[in-house]
Design an enzyme around this catalytic site. Sequence first.
Site, mmCIF file in Angstrom:
data_model
loop_
_atom_site.group_PDB
_atom_site.id
_atom_site.type_symbol
_atom_site.label_atom_id
_atom_site.label_comp_id
_atom_site.label_asym_id
_atom_site.label_seq_id
_atom_site.Cartn_x
_atom_site.Cartn_y
_atom_site.Cartn_z
ATOM 1 N N CYS A 113 0.826 -1.228 0.000
ATOM 2 C CA CYS A 113 0.000 0.000 0.000
ATOM 3 C C CYS A 113 0.851 1.265 0.000
ATOM 4 O O CYS A 113 0.363 2.343 -0.319
ATOM 5 C CB CYS A 113 -0.940 0.000 1.204
ATOM 6 N N HIS A 239 -3.656 7.253 2.132
ATOM 7 C CA HIS A 239 -3.928 5.911 1.599
ATOM 8 C C HIS A 239 -5.335 5.507 2.016
ATOM 9 O O HIS A 239 -5.743 5.700 3.161
ATOM 10 C CB HIS A 239 -2.906 4.910 2.142
ATOM 11 N N ASN A 269 -9.802 -0.539 -0.746
ATOM 12 C CA ASN A 269 -8.345 -0.473 -0.672
ATOM 13 C C ASN A 269 -7.750 -1.114 -1.930
ATOM 14 O O ASN A 269 -7.871 -2.322 -2.121
ATOM 15 C CB ASN A 269 -7.882 -1.201 0.595
HETATM 16 O O1 UT7 Z 1 -3.870 -0.932 3.611
HETATM 17 C C1 UT7 Z 1 -3.098 -1.503 4.589
HETATM 18 C C2 UT7 Z 1 -3.567 -1.461 5.844
HETATM 19 N N1 UT7 Z 1 -4.779 -2.129 6.182
HETATM 20 C C3 UT7 Z 1 -5.448 -1.565 7.140
HETATM 21 O O2 UT7 Z 1 -5.091 -0.506 7.552
HETATM 22 C C4 UT7 Z 1 -6.606 -2.286 7.755
HETATM 23 C C5 UT7 Z 1 -6.564 -2.062 9.234
HETATM 24 N N2 UT7 Z 1 -7.617 -2.735 9.993
HETATM 25 C C6 UT7 Z 1 -8.912 -2.365 9.871
HETATM 26 O O3 UT7 Z 1 -9.259 -1.506 9.088
HETATM 27 C C7 UT7 Z 1 -9.920 -3.009 10.801
HETATM 28 O O4 UT7 Z 1 -9.225 -3.742 11.769
HETATM 29 C C8 UT7 Z 1 -10.937 -3.924 10.075
HETATM 30 C C9 UT7 Z 1 -11.880 -3.088 9.258
HETATM 31 C C10 UT7 Z 1 -10.207 -4.907 9.180
HETATM 32 C C11 UT7 Z 1 -11.753 -4.705 11.097
HETATM 33 O O5 UT7 Z 1 -12.415 -3.821 11.979
HETATM 34 P P1 UT7 Z 1 -12.348 -4.044 13.559
HETATM 35 O O6 UT7 Z 1 -13.188 -3.003 14.160
HETATM 36 O O7 UT7 Z 1 -10.879 -4.058 13.926
HETATM 37 O O8 UT7 Z 1 -13.027 -5.452 13.717
HETATM 38 P P2 UT7 Z 1 -12.441 -6.799 14.336
HETATM 39 O O9 UT7 Z 1 -11.449 -7.414 13.392
HETATM 40 O O10 UT7 Z 1 -11.996 -6.533 15.733
HETATM 41 O O11 UT7 Z 1 -13.759 -7.673 14.360
HETATM 42 C C12 UT7 Z 1 -14.877 -7.294 15.151
HETATM 43 C C13 UT7 Z 1 -16.016 -8.268 14.877
HETATM 44 C C14 UT7 Z 1 -15.618 -9.738 14.948
HETATM 45 O O12 UT7 Z 1 -16.707 -10.437 15.523
HETATM 46 P P3 UT7 Z 1 -16.675 -10.894 17.068
HETATM 47 O O13 UT7 Z 1 -15.462 -11.764 17.175
HETATM 48 O O14 UT7 Z 1 -16.548 -9.616 17.841
HETATM 49 O O15 UT7 Z 1 -17.979 -11.598 17.222
HETATM 50 C C15 UT7 Z 1 -15.488 -10.139 13.517
HETATM 51 O O16 UT7 Z 1 -15.720 -11.519 13.316
HETATM 52 O O17 UT7 Z 1 -16.515 -8.067 13.541
HETATM 53 C C16 UT7 Z 1 -16.582 -9.327 12.882
HETATM 54 N N3 UT7 Z 1 -16.390 -9.112 11.437
HETATM 55 C C17 UT7 Z 1 -17.399 -8.885 10.584
HETATM 56 N N4 UT7 Z 1 -18.728 -8.823 10.777
HETATM 57 C C18 UT7 Z 1 -19.496 -8.582 9.696
HETATM 58 C C19 UT7 Z 1 -15.219 -9.082 10.757
HETATM 59 N N5 UT7 Z 1 -15.467 -8.854 9.457
HETATM 60 C C20 UT7 Z 1 -16.812 -8.728 9.326
HETATM 61 C C21 UT7 Z 1 -17.666 -8.482 8.225
HETATM 62 N N6 UT7 Z 1 -18.980 -8.418 8.454
HETATM 63 N N7 UT7 Z 1 -17.204 -8.302 6.978
#
Ligand code: UT7
Length: 312
Positions: A113, A239, A269
């Site tokens: 990225c 980004h 992204n």
């Molecule tokens: O470009 C390079 C860099 N990349 C980034 O900068 C990405 C950085 N990370 C992020 O943007 C975020 O961490 C994400 C958007 C990927 C995830 O958001 P989050 O608020 O950190 O969510 P999480 O991974 O902590 O997941 C929270 C919950 C989980 O459920 P439980 O375990 O709390 O029941 C996941 O299973 O959200 C669930 N979840 C979803 N639910 C519905 C994860 N993906 C999804 C989804 N739809 N697509």
Amino acid sequence: MGSRLVGYGSYLPERVMTNQDFEKIMDTTDEWITTRTGIRERHFAREDETVVDMATIAAQRALDNAGLTIDDIDLIIVANVTAELDFPSVGVQVAGRLGATNNVPAFDVRGACTGLIYALHCARGFFTAGMHRRIMLIGAEKMTRFVDMTDRSTAVLFGDGAGALIFEHSTSSYSGIIDTVIMANGGDFECLHGSPDHKIVMNGPETYKKAVQCMPSAAEYIMEHAGITAENVDWIIPHQANLRIINSCAERLNFPMDKILITVDKHANTSGASGVLALAYAFDNGIIKRGQLILYPAFGSGLTWGAALIRV
Ligand code: UT7
């Protein structure tokens, strides 16, 4: 010795994949995706559409925009991590497709990225040293080659596309690529990487934490290095990975959101293509005007991060 921007072009595949389309194929909701990421839709390349196909269209559009032909370019640098062929580089294939007859050298940088900033950094060095006259920078990615459609935590985050910028040398150091900074910490490799079977592996929360630290610190570093403050910057093009990361950067930099370009809602992204797709979108829609100063911070797999200051 400096540079100036003389042309840009972009390409987005025809197919638009919306959050509602994802609702039909996996356990997710539009509400979750928009509130956690800001993404509403992304473009997906056709199965038979390659990184080189997309990069070639963007490159030709940039040449047309600049009123040049490929033989006017004397170096091509491509930011890419998703090419179908490991070798040769995407850059030489694009030159070949465009019918270059001037033996134009080309190479790819694999900064994920942050790839376009790595490419801008190289170009700035070459211009400063007086080594090249006209450099084409391309960011092109087919992220869907690596998207695991069974993993809802990553599948919804990425899109495909390509963009190209042409810079030519200038005696002014106040235009074009004014400053760049690139960094990496290979110790954090495991936060985000591709697997041998071509899947994106990401620890989302850990990557998020690093992104909200590294992007603003690269932005602060480059402003200090260039002797400017946020007030001198017309636009930030961060980004485009996650709207919450962008909001957090804006807050830390004390920069108003109405001067931060957002395309993550439309493109998701697109890794190395993200910054150039956003800039092309801003030009096409009359949002950013020629002569304005752009601050472009990025962050990604590696972990890599950095920033560029560009007067367009
Ligand atoms: O470009 C390079 C860099 N990349 C980034 O900068 C990405 C950085 N990370 C992020 O943007 C975020 O961490 C994400 C958007 C990927 C995830 O958001 P989050 O608020 O950190 O969510 P999480 O991974 O902590 O997941 C929270 C919950 C989980 O459920 P439980 O375990 O709390 O029941 C996941 O299973 O959200 C669930 N979840 C979803 N639910 C519905 C994860 N993906 C999804 C989804 N739809 N697509």
